[in-house]
Design a protein around this motif. Sequence first.
Motif, PDB file in Angstrom:
ATOM      1  N   LYS A  15     -25.322  -4.167   8.327  1.00  0.00           N
ATOM      2  CA  LYS A  15     -24.125  -4.633   7.626  1.00  0.00           C
ATOM      3  C   LYS A  15     -24.014  -6.154   7.781  1.00  0.00           C
ATOM      4  O   LYS A  15     -24.107  -6.687   8.887  1.00  0.00           O
ATOM      5  CB  LYS A  15     -22.906  -3.934   8.248  1.00  0.00           C
ATOM      6  CG  LYS A  15     -21.605  -4.277   7.590  1.00  0.00           C
ATOM      7  CD  LYS A  15     -21.027  -3.101   6.816  1.00  0.00           C
ATOM      8  CE  LYS A  15     -19.819  -3.562   6.009  1.00  0.00           C
ATOM      9  NZ  LYS A  15     -20.159  -3.763   4.613  1.00  0.00           N
ATOM     10  N   VAL A  16     -23.804  -6.852   6.661  1.00  0.00           N
ATOM     11  CA  VAL A  16     -23.634  -8.300   6.730  1.00  0.00           C
ATOM     12  C   VAL A  16     -22.301  -8.610   7.398  1.00  0.00           C
ATOM     13  O   VAL A  16     -21.276  -8.043   7.065  1.00  0.00           O
ATOM     14  CB  VAL A  16     -23.655  -8.908   5.311  1.00  0.00           C
ATOM     15  CG1 VAL A  16     -23.241 -10.364   5.360  1.00  0.00           C
ATOM     16  CG2 VAL A  16     -25.031  -8.774   4.692  1.00  0.00           C
ATOM     17  N   GLN A  17     -22.338  -9.504   8.385  1.00  0.00           N
ATOM     18  CA  GLN A  17     -21.096  -9.938   9.032  1.00  0.00           C
ATOM     19  C   GLN A  17     -20.278 -10.751   8.049  1.00  0.00           C
ATOM     20  O   GLN A  17     -20.777 -11.714   7.466  1.00  0.00           O
ATOM     21  CB  GLN A  17     -21.427 -10.878  10.167  1.00  0.00           C
ATOM     22  CG  GLN A  17     -21.822 -10.243  11.439  1.00  0.00           C
ATOM     23  CD  GLN A  17     -21.788 -11.319  12.502  1.00  0.00           C
ATOM     24  OE1 GLN A  17     -20.784 -11.534  13.157  1.00  0.00           O
ATOM     25  NE2 GLN A  17     -22.900 -12.025  12.622  1.00  0.00           N
ATOM     26  N   LEU A  18     -19.006 -10.419   7.929  1.00  0.00           N
ATOM     27  CA  LEU A  18     -18.167 -11.138   6.984  1.00  0.00           C
ATOM     28  C   LEU A  18     -17.396 -12.210   7.734  1.00  0.00           C
ATOM     29  O   LEU A  18     -16.241 -12.021   8.111  1.00  0.00           O
ATOM     30  CB  LEU A  18     -17.223 -10.134   6.311  1.00  0.00           C
ATOM     31  CG  LEU A  18     -16.884 -10.406   4.854  1.00  0.00           C
ATOM     32  CD1 LEU A  18     -18.129 -10.707   4.045  1.00  0.00           C
ATOM     33  CD2 LEU A  18     -16.132  -9.248   4.250  1.00  0.00           C
ATOM     34  N   LYS A  19     -18.025 -13.317   7.977  1.00  0.00           N
ATOM     35  CA  LYS A  19     -17.372 -14.419   8.698  1.00  0.00           C
ATOM     36  C   LYS A  19     -18.029 -15.752   8.359  1.00  0.00           C
ATOM     37  O   LYS A  19     -19.143 -15.791   7.832  1.00  0.00           O
ATOM     38  CB  LYS A  19     -17.391 -14.163  10.201  1.00  0.00           C
ATOM     39  CG  LYS A  19     -18.788 -14.258  10.848  1.00  0.00           C
ATOM     40  CD  LYS A  19     -18.761 -13.945  12.331  1.00  0.00           C
ATOM     41  CE  LYS A  19     -18.133 -15.029  13.186  1.00  0.00           C
ATOM     42  NZ  LYS A  19     -18.916 -16.253  13.326  1.00  0.00           N
ATOM     43  N   THR A  20     -17.321 -16.830   8.669  1.00  0.00           N
ATOM     44  CA  THR A  20     -17.936 -18.148   8.574  1.00  0.00           C
ATOM     45  C   THR A  20     -18.507 -18.473   9.949  1.00  0.00           C
ATOM     46  O   THR A  20     -18.082 -17.908  10.949  1.00  0.00           O
ATOM     47  CB  THR A  20     -16.897 -19.220   8.173  1.00  0.00           C
ATOM     48  OG1 THR A  20     -15.881 -19.271   9.190  1.00  0.00           O
ATOM     49  CG2 THR A  20     -16.250 -18.898   6.843  1.00  0.00           C
ATOM     50  N   GLU A  76     -27.575 -14.739   7.244  1.00  0.00           N
ATOM     51  CA  GLU A  76     -27.569 -13.409   6.629  1.00  0.00           C
ATOM     52  C   GLU A  76     -26.649 -13.333   5.410  1.00  0.00           C
ATOM     53  O   GLU A  76     -26.821 -12.465   4.561  1.00  0.00           O
ATOM     54  CB  GLU A  76     -27.177 -12.347   7.667  1.00  0.00           C
ATOM     55  CG  GLU A  76     -25.759 -12.512   8.198  1.00  0.00           C
ATOM     56  CD  GLU A  76     -25.429 -11.489   9.301  1.00  0.00           C
ATOM     57  OE1 GLU A  76     -25.797 -11.767  10.449  1.00  0.00           O
ATOM     58  OE2 GLU A  76     -24.829 -10.451   9.006  1.00  0.00           O
ATOM     59  N   GLU A 113     -23.557 -21.537   6.070  1.00  0.00           N
ATOM     60  CA  GLU A 113     -23.115 -20.147   6.183  1.00  0.00           C
ATOM     61  C   GLU A 113     -24.022 -19.451   7.192  1.00  0.00           C
ATOM     62  O   GLU A 113     -25.107 -19.947   7.496  1.00  0.00           O
ATOM     63  CB  GLU A 113     -23.246 -19.433   4.821  1.00  0.00           C
ATOM     64  CG  GLU A 113     -22.366 -19.983   3.705  1.00  0.00           C
ATOM     65  CD  GLU A 113     -20.951 -19.371   3.701  1.00  0.00           C
ATOM     66  OE1 GLU A 113     -20.744 -18.355   4.388  1.00  0.00           O
ATOM     67  OE2 GLU A 113     -20.073 -19.926   3.021  1.00  0.00           O
ATOM     68  N   LEU A 114     -23.597 -18.292   7.683  1.00  0.00           N
ATOM     69  CA  LEU A 114     -24.534 -17.470   8.442  1.00  0.00           C
ATOM     70  C   LEU A 114     -25.735 -17.215   7.539  1.00  0.00           C
ATOM     71  O   LEU A 114     -25.570 -16.959   6.346  1.00  0.00           O
ATOM     72  CB  LEU A 114     -23.888 -16.132   8.826  1.00  0.00           C
ATOM     73  CG  LEU A 114     -22.695 -16.180   9.778  1.00  0.00           C
ATOM     74  CD1 LEU A 114     -22.250 -14.757  10.116  1.00  0.00           C
ATOM     75  CD2 LEU A 114     -23.025 -16.943  11.052  1.00  0.00           C
ATOM     76  N   MET A 143     -14.160 -11.616   2.035  1.00  0.00           N
ATOM     77  CA  MET A 143     -13.692 -11.776   3.414  1.00  0.00           C
ATOM     78  C   MET A 143     -12.179 -11.906   3.494  1.00  0.00           C
ATOM     79  O   MET A 143     -11.554 -11.424   4.441  1.00  0.00           O
ATOM     80  CB  MET A 143     -14.362 -13.017   4.017  1.00  0.00           C
ATOM     81  CG  MET A 143     -14.014 -13.297   5.455  1.00  0.00           C
ATOM     82  SD  MET A 143     -15.057 -14.659   6.082  1.00  0.00           S
ATOM     83  CE  MET A 143     -13.834 -15.591   6.986  1.00  0.00           C
ATOM     84  N   ARG A 202     -18.430 -14.430  -0.927  1.00  0.00           N
ATOM     85  CA  ARG A 202     -18.172 -14.134   0.485  1.00  0.00           C
ATOM     86  C   ARG A 202     -16.687 -14.405   0.801  1.00  0.00           C
ATOM     87  O   ARG A 202     -16.009 -13.618   1.472  1.00  0.00           O
ATOM     88  CB  ARG A 202     -19.090 -15.011   1.349  1.00  0.00           C
ATOM     89  CG  ARG A 202     -19.232 -14.610   2.794  1.00  0.00           C
ATOM     90  CD  ARG A 202     -18.301 -15.352   3.729  1.00  0.00           C
ATOM     91  NE  ARG A 202     -18.379 -16.794   3.597  1.00  0.00           N
ATOM     92  CZ  ARG A 202     -17.331 -17.581   3.667  1.00  0.00           C
ATOM     93  NH1 ARG A 202     -16.118 -17.084   3.872  1.00  0.00           N
ATOM     94  NH2 ARG A 202     -17.461 -18.888   3.515  1.00  0.00           N
ATOM     95  N   PRO A 236     -17.387 -23.756   4.323  1.00  0.00           N
ATOM     96  CA  PRO A 236     -18.266 -24.589   5.157  1.00  0.00           C
ATOM     97  C   PRO A 236     -19.556 -24.958   4.432  1.00  0.00           C
ATOM     98  O   PRO A 236     -20.002 -24.238   3.543  1.00  0.00           O
ATOM     99  CB  PRO A 236     -18.581 -23.683   6.359  1.00  0.00           C
ATOM    100  CG  PRO A 236     -17.496 -22.664   6.377  1.00  0.00           C
ATOM    101  CD  PRO A 236     -17.126 -22.438   4.956  1.00  0.00           C
TER     102      PRO A 236
END
Lengths: 481, 481
Positions: B36-41, A84, A81-82, A124, A120, A78
Amino acid sequence: MSEPVVDNVTNKVEKMEVKEKTSAPPKEKKEKKSNKVQLKTPKGTQDYNPRQMTIREQVFDGIKQVFKRHGAVTIETPVFELKETLTGKYGEDSKLIYDLQDQGGEICSLRYDLTVPFARYVAMNGVLNIKRYHIARVYRRDNPIMTKGRFREFYQCDFDIAGTYDLMVPDAECLVMICEILEQVKVGDFQIKLNHRKLLDAIFAICGVPADKFRAICSAVDKLDKSPWEEVRKEMVEVKALDGAVADKIEKFVSLKDEPIKLLQHLRATGMCDGNKDATEALSQLETLFGYLECFGVTQHILFDLSLARGLDYYTGIIYEAVLTGQDRVGSIAAGGRYDGLVGMYGKKDVPAVGFSIGIERIFTILEDEYKKENKKIRENATQVFVVQMEKDLIKERLAIVSELWKAGINAEFSYKVNPKLPAQLNTADESNIPLIIIIGKSEVETNSLSVKTMHDRKQVSIERSNFTVKIKEILSTIPK
Amino acid sequence: MSEPVVDNVTNKVEKMEVKEKTSAPPKEKKEKKSNKVQLKTPKGTQDYNPRQMTIREQVFDGIKQVFKRHGAVTIETPVFELKETLTGKYGEDSKLIYDLQDQGGEICSLRYDLTVPFARYVAMNGVLNIKRYHIARVYRRDNPIMTKGRFREFYQCDFDIAGTYDLMVPDAECLVMICEILEQVKVGDFQIKLNHRKLLDAIFAICGVPADKFRAICSAVDKLDKSPWEEVRKEMVEVKALDGAVADKIEKFVSLKDEPIKLLQHLRATGMCDGNKDATEALSQLETLFGYLECFGVTQHILFDLSLARGLDYYTGIIYEAVLTGQDRVGSIAAGGRYDGLVGMYGKKDVPAVGFSIGIERIFTILEDEYKKENKKIRENATQVFVVQMEKDLIKERLAIVSELWKAGINAEFSYKVNPKLPAQLNTADESNIPLIIIIGKSEVETNSLSVKTMHDRKQVSIERSNFTVKIKEILSTIPK
C-alpha cells in the motif's frame, strides 16, 4: 540511437514525446576534481536575471488572472515526494526522476510533474471537489536543450478541476481557459487539437488491433505530428508486430481531422464507427462538448483530430494539445485531458478530474526572443522617485526625504555614496527609467523647498519641502505610463 | 544529548542556533515495506491548502511591496546547486544538507539558504552591484517541529545589497526595510538587536582571548539569548578552555545593552575599548550608522546589544536580529548583517554585501494562529459573480452568460451540473462569499433580462440581457469590500 526528444514543458505536453524513448538515461562524465570551485549551475538549470524575471512575473500574473477569473484557488505541495508516491506513474520515464540520496530516513524523489502530487493531495486530504491552479517547478533528468526552452528544472502552470460533475461541463471550461491564457500571453495564433481516448480505443478495436496492443499502437499514433505515416506504419508492423492490413485500416481513421461538428457528422454519415458501443458513447459525449464550446464561442480554435493520442496512460476521456499555427519550432504549448482514475490510485475514493498544463518555458523562450528582436525596454524595478543631491554634505537631507517618501508608500531610491557626483546620480535615474527625480541643493535647504524634475518632458518645478509627498503623488499621477 | 534546536527560519536567523550542535544528524527508522502506498508528504514537509495559500500570498505580496518600494529587483536560482558550491560554507551544519543521489553526472545538493546561491550568482555573472530580493524555499535535513513553524522545506525572504558603496548607507537602509516589513505584516511589537562583528572581536582581544579562540568564544556568547551567563561561562572555561578571569572580563562587556547612542557614549566615557584600533573603528562606524538611523526615524526599534554574536563566520561588519517583544515563543524573526568576503570566495573580485532574511515561516505560524483564534473569514478565490439557473434546461444560457462575463474580465463561476438545484447553487455562492449572483429563469429568457442579486444587502434588481456586463461592473463597483 536517436537523440531523445523530450521537452521540459509540462507533464501532459511532453509525456507523449518521452514515452517512446528506448535510449538509456543520459550518462555524463564525472567532472574532474580540482581545488577551484566550478562557477556554474547544474546541467539543465539556469539562473534568471532581473530582466528575465520581469518578463516571467508579468506572464505568470496574466495567467493567474485567468485562473482567478474562473474561480480557481491555489495549493502548494513539497518539491520532493516519497519515492513510492511517484513509482508506477511514469512508466519507463521513471528513469528521468531525480532521486534524493538516502541519508537515513525516507526515500524521496523530486517531483516530476504537478499532476501526481495533485492527485496525492486530493486523496490524502479527502478533497471531494476542487478547482485549483499550481504554478511551480518540476524536475526531469533528461538531455536539456537550453535554447529551445528545454531544461531539467522548469515551470509548469497547471489547472485542474476535480469532482463529480456533469458530462463535459468542466471539460469545456478547461478548453476555454486554454484559449484565454494563450490570448492573454500574446504568443501568436494557436489551434487546439482534440480527441477522445475512448474513441481512439474504439477505433483500434474496429480496425482489429488486439486489446493488449492498444497502448503500444496508441504510442505509435502519437508520433504522427512528427513523423510521416509510412514511418509510423513501419513501427506498428515491424516493431509492434501489427498486421499490415490492420495498420492500413487505422490510417483511414487517423488521417481524419476537421472542424469539430464537420468531422463528427462525417464519422456518423460514413458509418465508420457504427456498431461499436464505446465509439457511439464517445461521439455522443463529443457532441455535448462541441455544443458547450459553441456557447463559449471558442470552436474556431478547435481541431477535431483523430491522430491525437497523448502519451500518458491515465487519460480516460477527452485529450487535447495546443500548438502555435504561426511557427512549429516549439511543439505543443499546452495540453491536458480527463483522468478519472488517478486519484483513486492513492485514496479509497475515485475523484474524477480534468485539467491542463501550460508549456510556459516554451512561451518564455518565444517571448524573450521577441523582446530581444524588438529591443523592447523592460523596467526591472518599480522605482518612482530618485533623490539627487546637487552639492556636498546633504546625505542626511536625502535620507530624510526618501524616508518620508517610503512612509507615503512611494517607491524611492538614492545614491549610496555620501557625496555622489551629480552626473552619476542622474545617470542611475536615467538608466533605470525612473520617471521623477527630486533635487536638493543648498539653496533648496535654505528656502525649505525641493526641485522636482519629470523625466519624460524634462520639466523642472519647485515645491515646498513640508508635506511634499502629497505634491509628489499628484505629479506622479500625471506622468504618462 | 540535548535535542537539536534548529529553526527552519532563515539561514541568517538560525545559523546561530544550529552552530553549536554536537549531536549527530537525526536518524530515522526506515519505513516498513508494504504494498500500500503511504499517503503522506515526506517528513518535515507539508501541503498548503487554499486557505493557507491565501494568507501566505497576502503576506508575500506585502513584503514584495516593501522590496519594490526600495527599488529592489528579483532573481531566481536553481533549487539545487553543485555540491561543491555549498561545500565549506556551513561548517558542521553541512550534515543538514540534502544531497541528490549520484545518478551519473554532476553531484548536486538542495540549496540550504539563499545567500550562498546569491553570492555564487553575483560572482558567476560578474555583477558589480545589485539590490535584489529572493523569496523561495530552502532545504535542511533537521528535526522538524511543525507546530512552531520549523520545517525541512521552508520559505526564506531575502534582501541583499551588493556593491561598493559608502560606509553604512546600504546597511542603514536594510534596517529600515526590516522595520517596514515587520510593520507591514502586523506581527506585533519588535526590537532589532544590533552589534558589530569587529567590535566583538576587539572586545575578545581586549579581554585577552587568544585569537584562535575568537570564533569558539563568539559561538558561546551567541547562546546568551537562551542560556544564563553561568552556563555560557562554563562552556567557555570548561569546554573551550578559556581562562576564568578572561571570561569574567567578557561578562562585563556582553552584559551591556542599551539605546544605540547611550551605549556608544557609555563605552567611550568608560574608556572600556580605548587603545584597541579595531574597536575605535567599529565604534566610529556605528556612530555613522546611528546617525543615519536617526534620519530614517527608526532608532526606537534598535537595541545596541554587545551579547549579539550571530553564528555565521562570514559576517564582517554589523550584525542584527529582530525579535518580537510581545512573545518569545518563536525566537528571532529576521536577521542579517554585512558579509564582505563571501562573493570573493567564488569569483576573482570581492563584492561587499549586506542583507537580511525574514523568518517568514514563523510569521505565518503566528498569523495562522491569530486568524484561527479570531475565526477570521478568508476568501480563497476571487470570484465576483455566480450564475444561477432557476429552472431546468438553461445550461447553454448560463454558459453564454459566464462567457460574456469572462470576456469582460469579470471573475465568474457557475455550477457544473446540467440541472443543478437552486438551493445547492445558492449555497455554493454563499459558502464562497461571492458578492453577486445572476439569476436566469424562463421568464428572464422570455423578457431578455437577467435578475441580479447583491448578497451583502440581499437586494434583487432586473437588468437588460444585452450588454449586461457593463451594468454588472457598475453594480460590482458599488459593493462595499
